[in-house]
Structures are given as structure tokens and as C-alpha cells.
Write a protein that holds these residues in place. Structure first.
Motif, PDB file in Angstrom:
ATOM      1  N   ILE A  10      78.985  28.508 -59.875  1.00 10.46           N
ATOM      2  CA  ILE A  10      77.805  29.510 -59.003  1.00 10.46           C
ATOM      3  C   ILE A  10      78.578  30.746 -58.711  1.00 10.46           C
ATOM      4  O   ILE A  10      78.078  31.783 -58.560  1.00 10.46           O
ATOM      5  CB  ILE A  10      77.277  28.478 -58.258  1.00 10.46           C
ATOM      6  N   LEU A  11      79.577  30.737 -58.335  1.00  8.55           N
ATOM      7  CA  LEU A  11      80.408  31.911 -57.518  1.00  8.55           C
ATOM      8  C   LEU A  11      80.551  33.003 -58.557  1.00  8.55           C
ATOM      9  O   LEU A  11      80.162  33.994 -58.303  1.00  8.55           O
ATOM     10  CB  LEU A  11      81.848  31.356 -57.052  1.00  8.55           C
ATOM     11  N   GLN A  12      80.894  32.500 -59.975  1.00  5.07           N
ATOM     12  CA  GLN A  12      81.270  33.590 -61.074  1.00  5.07           C
ATOM     13  C   GLN A  12      79.825  34.097 -61.340  1.00  5.07           C
ATOM     14  O   GLN A  12      80.056  35.250 -61.598  1.00  5.07           O
ATOM     15  CB  GLN A  12      81.883  32.749 -62.019  1.00  5.07           C
ATOM     16  N   ALA A  13      78.907  33.253 -61.198  1.00  4.77           N
ATOM     17  CA  ALA A  13      77.547  33.927 -61.584  1.00  4.77           C
ATOM     18  C   ALA A  13      77.030  35.021 -60.403  1.00  4.77           C
ATOM     19  O   ALA A  13      76.534  35.868 -60.664  1.00  4.77           O
ATOM     20  CB  ALA A  13      76.437  32.924 -61.547  1.00  4.77           C
ATOM     21  N   ILE A  14      77.280  34.557 -59.106  1.00  3.27           N
ATOM     22  CA  ILE A  14      77.244  35.534 -58.256  1.00  3.27           C
ATOM     23  C   ILE A  14      77.763  36.910 -58.191  1.00  3.27           C
ATOM     24  O   ILE A  14      77.271  38.054 -57.975  1.00  3.27           O
ATOM     25  CB  ILE A  14      77.374  34.876 -56.645  1.00  3.27           C
ATOM     26  N   ILE A  15      79.098  36.605 -58.403  1.00  5.35           N
ATOM     27  CA  ILE A  15      79.984  37.963 -58.492  1.00  5.35           C
ATOM     28  C   ILE A  15      79.516  38.651 -59.902  1.00  5.35           C
ATOM     29  O   ILE A  15      79.436  39.890 -59.680  1.00  5.35           O
ATOM     30  CB  ILE A  15      81.394  37.684 -58.838  1.00  5.35           C
ATOM     31  N   THR A  16      79.168  37.790 -61.113  1.00  3.66           N
ATOM     32  CA  THR A  16      78.696  38.902 -62.236  1.00  3.66           C
ATOM     33  C   THR A  16      77.272  39.692 -61.767  1.00  3.66           C
ATOM     34  O   THR A  16      77.110  40.788 -61.877  1.00  3.66           O
ATOM     35  CB  THR A  16      78.394  37.743 -63.355  1.00  3.66           C
ATOM     36  N   ASP A  17      76.374  38.870 -61.035  1.00  2.00           N
ATOM     37  CA  ASP A  17      75.117  39.569 -60.867  1.00  2.00           C
ATOM     38  C   ASP A  17      75.180  40.574 -59.844  1.00  2.00           C
ATOM     39  O   ASP A  17      74.585  41.707 -59.831  1.00  2.00           O
ATOM     40  CB  ASP A  17      73.960  38.469 -60.268  1.00  2.00           C
ATOM     41  N   TYR A  18      76.098  40.423 -58.739  1.00  2.00           N
ATOM     42  CA  TYR A  18      76.183  41.476 -57.558  1.00  2.00           C
ATOM     43  C   TYR A  18      77.055  42.611 -58.271  1.00  2.00           C
ATOM     44  O   TYR A  18      76.705  43.736 -57.650  1.00  2.00           O
ATOM     45  CB  TYR A  18      76.868  40.915 -56.446  1.00  2.00           C
ATOM     46  N   VAL A  19      77.941  42.561 -59.061  1.00  2.00           N
ATOM     47  CA  VAL A  19      78.717  43.585 -59.618  1.00  2.00           C
ATOM     48  C   VAL A  19      77.729  44.428 -60.435  1.00  2.00           C
ATOM     49  O   VAL A  19      77.778  45.799 -60.388  1.00  2.00           O
ATOM     50  CB  VAL A  19      79.951  43.130 -60.448  1.00  2.00           C
ATOM     51  N   THR A  20      76.812  43.936 -60.925  1.00  2.00           N
ATOM     52  CA  THR A  20      75.732  44.661 -61.660  1.00  2.00           C
ATOM     53  C   THR A  20      74.616  45.327 -61.005  1.00  2.00           C
ATOM     54  O   THR A  20      74.547  46.387 -61.203  1.00  2.00           O
ATOM     55  CB  THR A  20      75.324  43.822 -62.862  1.00  2.00           C
ATOM     56  N   SER A  21      74.260  44.371 -60.023  1.00  2.00           N
ATOM     57  CA  SER A  21      72.944  44.930 -59.208  1.00  2.00           C
ATOM     58  C   SER A  21      73.178  45.706 -58.241  1.00  2.00           C
ATOM     59  O   SER A  21      72.251  46.451 -57.720  1.00  2.00           O
ATOM     60  CB  SER A  21      72.084  43.659 -58.959  1.00  2.00           C
ATOM     61  N   ALA A  22      74.206  45.249 -57.280  1.00  4.20           N
ATOM     62  CA  ALA A  22      74.666  45.752 -55.927  1.00  4.20           C
ATOM     63  C   ALA A  22      73.842  45.300 -55.101  1.00  4.20           C
ATOM     64  O   ALA A  22      73.506  45.711 -54.084  1.00  4.20           O
ATOM     65  CB  ALA A  22      74.678  47.583 -56.054  1.00  4.20           C
ATOM     66  N   GLU A  23      72.832  44.384 -55.448  1.00  3.24           N
ATOM     67  CA  GLU A  23      72.025  43.608 -54.356  1.00  3.24           C
ATOM     68  C   GLU A  23      72.269  42.174 -54.132  1.00  3.24           C
ATOM     69  O   GLU A  23      72.782  41.275 -55.035  1.00  3.24           O
ATOM     70  CB  GLU A  23      70.413  43.665 -55.239  1.00  3.24           C
ATOM     71  N   PRO A  24      72.337  41.845 -52.842  1.00  2.00           N
ATOM     72  CA  PRO A  24      72.570  40.579 -52.481  1.00  2.00           C
ATOM     73  C   PRO A  24      71.963  39.550 -53.354  1.00  2.00           C
ATOM     74  O   PRO A  24      70.759  39.588 -53.677  1.00  2.00           O
ATOM     75  CB  PRO A  24      72.123  40.342 -51.001  1.00  2.00           C
ATOM     76  N   VAL A  25      72.799  38.464 -53.631  1.00  2.00           N
ATOM     77  CA  VAL A  25      72.093  37.458 -54.587  1.00  2.00           C
ATOM     78  C   VAL A  25      71.602  36.227 -53.876  1.00  2.00           C
ATOM     79  O   VAL A  25      72.307  35.478 -52.983  1.00  2.00           O
ATOM     80  CB  VAL A  25      73.178  36.980 -55.761  1.00  2.00           C
TER      81      VAL A  25
END
Length: 345
Positions: A10-25
Motif C-alpha cells: 500500500i505504501l509503495q502504491a501511495i508513493i507511486t501515485d503521489y509522485v505522479t499526481s502531486a495530489e494527496p492519496v
């Protein structure tokens, strides 16, 4: 509380999404975008645990979470997979780097520019201290009746060209003879030793004006060697921060640029860093002004001896896997470029 496999996923998914979107996940976003095999409610509970453990933070204006410095450190050390550059990306880096190879310092500037263009971050390059470098070759090139270019080539490949005003008449043959004598005398001598001992030789010559010509050239020769010992810091892509969401706040952008403007402080920090690819994240940086930044540096070598640094600085939300791979490949090519330059001279 244990950092289970599911929490790591889950943490890896959050980092991946946040790095791309710059939006809180949020949990719903994770459930939709990633095949985690668990319900949004379970994801929510796990995210709450991760926050309690210090891996996530909770911005007041959003229901989502963002990774903390601790999370990025875990990612870089344990979760990050090596990013393989495509052949096209490799070709672009290699061609760009070798397309405009000139003098040593120009090549370093060019490398910083390439890194900035590829990563869209602020990049920098630090030339190595030349204290262990040695003189390889000296030349004197006539320009006009009162101007001569003094060229000094160091063993590292660094080249310095300095235009000198000459007060006495000279001949091209006289310049060549003096240059040959200087090369013979100083070849293989450490620059630092030449400066420390002020090794000013008085060359024997049948040319009447040689001694007066030396009086004009030798002090400039020593001054040029002193300049070659200096460590230079080159920066590129300073305006890239205005395309980064973190710096939409003009006060943050101003603080970032003010920090980079203190070049002496930044140079000192970079010189203190170890060799290899080094990543420091947020609060790991010694300077409080860099608490919101990540700094990634890599080292380049010349003949296996002289070492300089190249890197990027930006928000902690950056593509660590891509950037470290780009920097590794860039420094490999930089090393090869300097080897080619040395062979060609």
C-alpha cells in the motif's frame, strides 16, 4: 506495530501515485488505480496504521495522505526497483553529451544542462578540486603584436586558455621555444607543488628577448594555475521549479532560489558528500533551508582519480528510480567522454 507485506504494498502504491499526481492519496483512489486485492475500508485501516508509524502525513486541507521523509527513505532503500532506461533515452543522453564537447569546464556545464532538461529539475555540477592534478602541456599562441594566449593542459583533461597582454616584442619562434621549455620543466609536476614552491624557472636561450618575455608570462602562468585549483559550481534549470506544484507558493519558490543563491554554502555541502549516488531526503539534509528538498548527487571520475559531483535538487516528491538511473548513466558517459578527450590530446 509491524510493517507487513500488505502495508509495504500500500505504501509503495501511495508513493507511486503521489509522485505522479502531486495530489494527496485516498483509499478510494488506491482501490481504483491499483490491484491491491482488498477493500477500500481495509486500505483505510492500513493507511491509518502507516500514519501512526510515521510513514504518511495527513494534510489539513485533504482527506488523502502523502508520504513522509521516512516513507521516501524506506522506498529508496528497500522498495525502489531499478529503472531501466530505454535505448532511445540512452542514445539521447550519449549524443547530447558528446555533441558539444569542448574544454573540461564547458563539458561539465553541458552535462548539468542535459540533466536539467531530462529531469525537469534544478541541476548542478561541481568541478573537482585540482590539488592533486598535474601539468601536462603548456602552449603559447600568438594573437596579435601585443596579445598571446597561454594554454595549460592538466593531466585530468582540464584546459585553461588565458589571453595575456605582452609588453615586449616577440616572435612566434620565441613563443614556441618558451612553451617547449615550460612544458619540459613543469610536465608531471603537481599544480599545488608548483604554486607552493613558486617553481619559476629561468630558461636558457639565445633569443635576446626571452628573459623579458618570461617576466610578462610567468606571473600570469602562476595566476592561471591558481585559478585551475578552484572548485567551480555550475547550475542549470533554476526556473524549472515554477513548473512544480510544490513551488506554486511564491514564498516557497523565493526561499528555494535564495538557498541556491548561497553558492559557497552549497559548494561546501556538496564537497562533504560521499562518492557514488547519494540521496538525502528532507530533514536528512544538514541545512534547515533544505528540509523540504531532496538532494541526489553522483560522482564522475577522470582517469580514476579526479572526482567531481553532479546532481539535482528539488521537492521530496520526485521520481527517485528514474533520476538515479539517469544520473548513473550520465556519469558513466561523462567518464568515457573525459577518457576520449585525454586520448585525443
Amino acid at each position: 506495530m509491524e510493517l507487513t507485506e500488505r502495508k509495504l504494498k500500500i505504501l509503495q502504491a501511495i508513493i507511486t501515485d503521489y509522485v505522479t499526481s502531486a495530489e494527496p492519496v485516498g483509499s478510494r483512489t488506491l482501490s481504483k488505480k491499483f490491484d491491491l486485492g482488498i477493500s477500500p475500508a481495509t486500505i483505510r485501516n492500513e493507511m491509518s496504521d502507516l500514519e501512526d508509524m510515521g510513514y504518511l502525513t495527513h494534510p489539513h486541507t485533504s482527506a488523502g495522505r502523502v508520504p513522509s521523509d521516512k516513507a521516501y527513505r524506506l522506498y529508496v532503500n528497500n522498495l525502489m526497483e531499478k529503472h531501466e532506461l530505454s535505448q532511445r533515452e540512452k542514445n539521447i543522453i550519449a549524443e547530447k553529451l558528446r555533441s558539444d564537447v569542448q574544454e573540461f569546464d564547458e563539458t561539465i556545464k553541458h552535462a548539468a544542462r542535459i540533466l536539467s532538461e531530462i529531469t525537469n529539475l534544478t541541476s548542478f555540477a561541481l568541478t573537482p578540486s585540482q590539488s592533486e592534478d598535474t601539468v601536462r602541456f603548456v602552449n603559447l599562441l600568438p594573437v596579435d603584436q601585443s596579445t598571446v594566449v597561454l594554454m595549460i593542459v592538466a593531466e585530468s583533461g582540464k584546459i585553461s586558455n588565458t589571453a595575456l597582454r605582452i609588453r615586449v616584442p616577440y616572435t612566434e619562434e620565441g613563443l614556441q621555444l618558451l612553451a617547449k621549455n615550460m612544458t619540459y620543466t613543469y610536465n608531471g609536476k603537481k599544480i599545488s607543488d608548483v604554486l607552493t614552491n613558486r617553481m619559476i624557472s629561468h630558461f636558457e636561450s639565445d633569443i635576446e628577448a626571452m628573459s623579458k618575455l618570461q617576466e610578462d608570462i610567468m606571473p600570469n602562468f602562476m595566476k592561471t594555475l591558481e585559478d585551475m585549483l578552484n572548485v567551480n559550481l555550475y547550475m542549470d534549470g533554476l526556473t524549472n521549479i515554477f513548473d512544480i506544484p510544490e513551488y506554486n507558493d511564491l514564498e516557497k519558490a523565493k526561499n528555494f532560489l535564495t538557498m541556491l543563491d548561497k553558492k559557497e554554502d552549497l559548494t561546501r555541502k556538496l564537497l562533504e558528500r560521499e562518492d557514488g549516488v547519494i540521496v538525502t531526503i528532507g530533514g536528512e539534509n544538514a541545512d534547515d533551508s533544505m528540509n523540504d528538498c531532496s538532494l541526489i548527487t553522483a560522482t564522475y571520475h577522470i582517469d580514476g582519480k579526479m572526482v567531481g559531483k553532479i546532481g539535482v535538487i528539488g521537492p521530496t516528491r520526485m521520481k527517485y528510480d528514474e533520476i538515479t538511473s539517469i544520473m548513473e548513466y550520465l556519469t558513466e558517459n561523462l567518464n568515457e567522454t573525459f577518457q576520449l578527450e585525454c586520448k585525443d590530446e
